[in-house]
Write a protein that holds these residues in place. Structure first.
Motif, mmCIF file in Angstrom:
data_model
loop_
_atom_site.group_PDB
_atom_site.id
_atom_site.type_symbol
_atom_site.label_atom_id
_atom_site.label_comp_id
_atom_site.label_asym_id
_atom_site.label_seq_id
_atom_site.Cartn_x
_atom_site.Cartn_y
_atom_site.Cartn_z
ATOM 1 N N UNK A 167 -9.583 64.129 22.098
ATOM 2 C CA UNK A 167 -9.107 64.843 23.280
ATOM 3 C C UNK A 167 -10.256 65.132 24.241
ATOM 4 N N UNK A 168 -11.356 65.636 23.701
ATOM 5 C CA UNK A 168 -12.499 65.987 24.535
ATOM 6 C C UNK A 168 -13.213 64.737 25.047
ATOM 7 N N UNK A 169 -13.430 63.760 24.167
ATOM 8 C CA UNK A 169 -14.178 62.578 24.552
ATOM 9 C C UNK A 169 -13.428 61.732 25.578
ATOM 10 N N UNK A 170 -12.104 61.683 25.487
ATOM 11 C CA UNK A 170 -11.321 60.934 26.471
ATOM 12 C C UNK A 170 -11.450 61.573 27.847
ATOM 13 N N UNK A 171 -11.342 62.903 27.898
ATOM 14 C CA UNK A 171 -11.478 63.599 29.179
ATOM 15 C C UNK A 171 -12.883 63.431 29.734
ATOM 16 N N UNK A 172 -13.904 63.610 28.885
ATOM 17 C CA UNK A 172 -15.277 63.475 29.363
ATOM 18 C C UNK A 172 -15.572 62.041 29.788
ATOM 19 N N UNK A 173 -15.022 61.071 29.062
ATOM 20 C CA UNK A 173 -15.212 59.675 29.455
ATOM 21 C C UNK A 173 -14.623 59.397 30.819
ATOM 22 N N UNK A 174 -13.424 59.938 31.088
ATOM 23 C CA UNK A 174 -12.800 59.757 32.400
ATOM 24 C C UNK A 174 -13.630 60.421 33.493
ATOM 25 N N UNK A 207 -5.284 63.612 6.353
ATOM 26 C CA UNK A 207 -4.883 64.359 7.537
ATOM 27 C C UNK A 207 -5.989 65.236 8.143
ATOM 28 N N UNK A 208 -6.779 65.982 7.354
ATOM 29 C CA UNK A 208 -7.830 66.782 7.985
ATOM 30 C C UNK A 208 -8.813 65.940 8.791
ATOM 31 N N UNK A 209 -9.228 64.801 8.243
ATOM 32 C CA UNK A 209 -10.131 63.933 8.987
ATOM 33 C C UNK A 209 -9.491 63.382 10.240
ATOM 34 N N UNK A 210 -8.200 63.033 10.142
ATOM 35 C CA UNK A 210 -7.494 62.485 11.301
ATOM 36 C C UNK A 210 -7.365 63.531 12.406
ATOM 37 N N UNK A 211 -6.994 64.771 12.046
ATOM 38 C CA UNK A 211 -6.841 65.811 13.061
ATOM 39 C C UNK A 211 -8.185 66.205 13.655
ATOM 40 N N UNK A 212 -9.222 66.209 12.837
ATOM 41 C CA UNK A 212 -10.565 66.452 13.367
ATOM 42 C C UNK A 212 -10.904 65.381 14.403
ATOM 43 N N UNK A 213 -10.642 64.125 14.069
ATOM 44 C CA UNK A 213 -10.929 63.043 14.993
ATOM 45 C C UNK A 213 -10.101 63.138 16.260
ATOM 46 N N UNK A 243 -13.363 57.190 20.290
ATOM 47 C CA UNK A 243 -12.909 58.333 19.515
ATOM 48 C C UNK A 243 -11.799 57.976 18.534
ATOM 49 N N UNK A 244 -10.931 57.034 18.894
ATOM 50 C CA UNK A 244 -9.876 56.648 17.963
ATOM 51 C C UNK A 244 -10.447 55.901 16.759
ATOM 52 N N UNK A 245 -11.470 55.076 16.990
ATOM 53 C CA UNK A 245 -12.138 54.426 15.855
ATOM 54 C C UNK A 245 -12.852 55.467 14.997
ATOM 55 N N UNK A 246 -13.472 56.443 15.650
ATOM 56 C CA UNK A 246 -14.110 57.559 14.956
ATOM 57 C C UNK A 246 -13.065 58.316 14.126
ATOM 58 N N UNK A 247 -11.875 58.506 14.701
ATOM 59 C CA UNK A 247 -10.789 59.192 13.998
ATOM 60 C C UNK A 247 -10.356 58.426 12.757
#
Length: 286
Positions: A183-190, A172-178, A60-64
């Motif tokens: 947030x969601x992908x990290x939780x789901x990955x865990x 900034x909009x792309x960064x905040x979207x990412x 997700x951070x690379x996606x961001x």
């Protein structure tokens, strides 16, 4: 008033950034072909909540980073490729599919691995000698997948990025979207990693089951994505067909090729492989 369905042009900076972040959360929750299959593959391959969290964060951070870059390009009006967004999306399918296939090939050490039923006596059937994914692999996948263009991306590039007051904030909009997606992908990955950890089998068995599942999901999921990309490029009229659901939620408003890809890779191949491997282990080693 924040409108996540069809935000209007001319938003102030604050509402535009809040809209971008909330859209990122929705993007992470809803079935999305650019995130779900890859996050699932690497999270299950981590076979623990910590490794699953790292996999989700890495992707997700690379996606961001990609979305921030593309947002800046959109602000600078260097976004001419969006005129052929569907065409670009199918090309991304091809590249992502190839990267997934190579990732699955790496995990299984170059060996052939059947989709469902292993050959009798095949030592790779339960993951013997399979390799865990390297930390950089979800990073590469995340940056590649970010170039896919859908409803969320178009809102960022055509409405939210232009709302920024200057080029210094165009990203900034792309960064905040990412970050919302992160947030969601990290939780789901865990959570996915935790599921793998709590199967209730010996640690070695869990590792083997998780790696076989990850390898199959990446390998055969890659084949599915390449097929989807070719279908989209060769028959765009059919590939663009979808069923309207009446829901004003992006990724759920219309169910088409993208939804089919997600369900095939995650539900059929991914979860199907996980269940099959658990049953295989229980039958042959208890």
């Amino acid at each position: 008033m924040i409108d996540l369905w069809a935000p209007s042009a001319g938003l102030n900076v604050g509402p535009a950034l809040m809209t971008a972040f909330m859209l990122g959360i929705v993007h992470g929750i809803t079935p999305d072909e650019h995130t779900w299959p890859i996050t699932y593959s690497y999270a299950i391959g981590g076979y623990s909540s910590r490794r699953g969290l790292v996999a989700g964060l890495s992707f997700s951070l690379a996606f961001t980073a990609q979305r921030a870059l593309a947002s800046e390009l959109a602000y600078l009006a260097l976004d001419r490729w969006f005129d052929a967004s569907a065409h670009l999306n199918y090309i991304v399918y091809l590249v992502v599919g190839a990267a997934m296939w190579l990732g699955g090939r790496y995990i299984r050490g170059g060996r052939d691995l059947h989709l469902w039923r292993p050959r009798a006596g095949d030592p790779t059937a339960l993951g013997a000698d399979l390799r865990a994914p390297r930390p950089w692999m979800p990073l590469v996948h995340g940056f590649i997948a970010g170039w896919g263009v859908g409803a969320f991306a178009l809102i960022i590039y055509t409405v939210l990025a232009p709302a920024m007051p200057g080029p210094a904030l165009g990203w900034l909009p792309g960064a905040l979207f990412g970050l919302g997606t992160t947030l969601v992908q990290a939780v789901s990955g865990a959570l996915i990693g935790l599921v793998a950890q709590r199967i209730g089998l010996p640690a070695d068995a869990i590792r083997r089951i998780a790696l076989v599942t990850a390898s199959r999901t990446l390998t055969w999921g890659g084949v599915v994505f390449v097929g989807g990309g070719l279908f989209g490029l060769l028959a765009p009229h059919w590939a663009d067909a979808s069923i309207a659901t009446g829901l004003h939620i992006h990724n759920l408003a219309h169910l088409g090729l993208a939804f089919v890809l997600v369900m095939t890779v995650v539900m059929l191949i991914g979860i199907g492989s996980l269940v099959q491997q658990i049953l295989y282990w229980q039958r042959h080693h208890h």
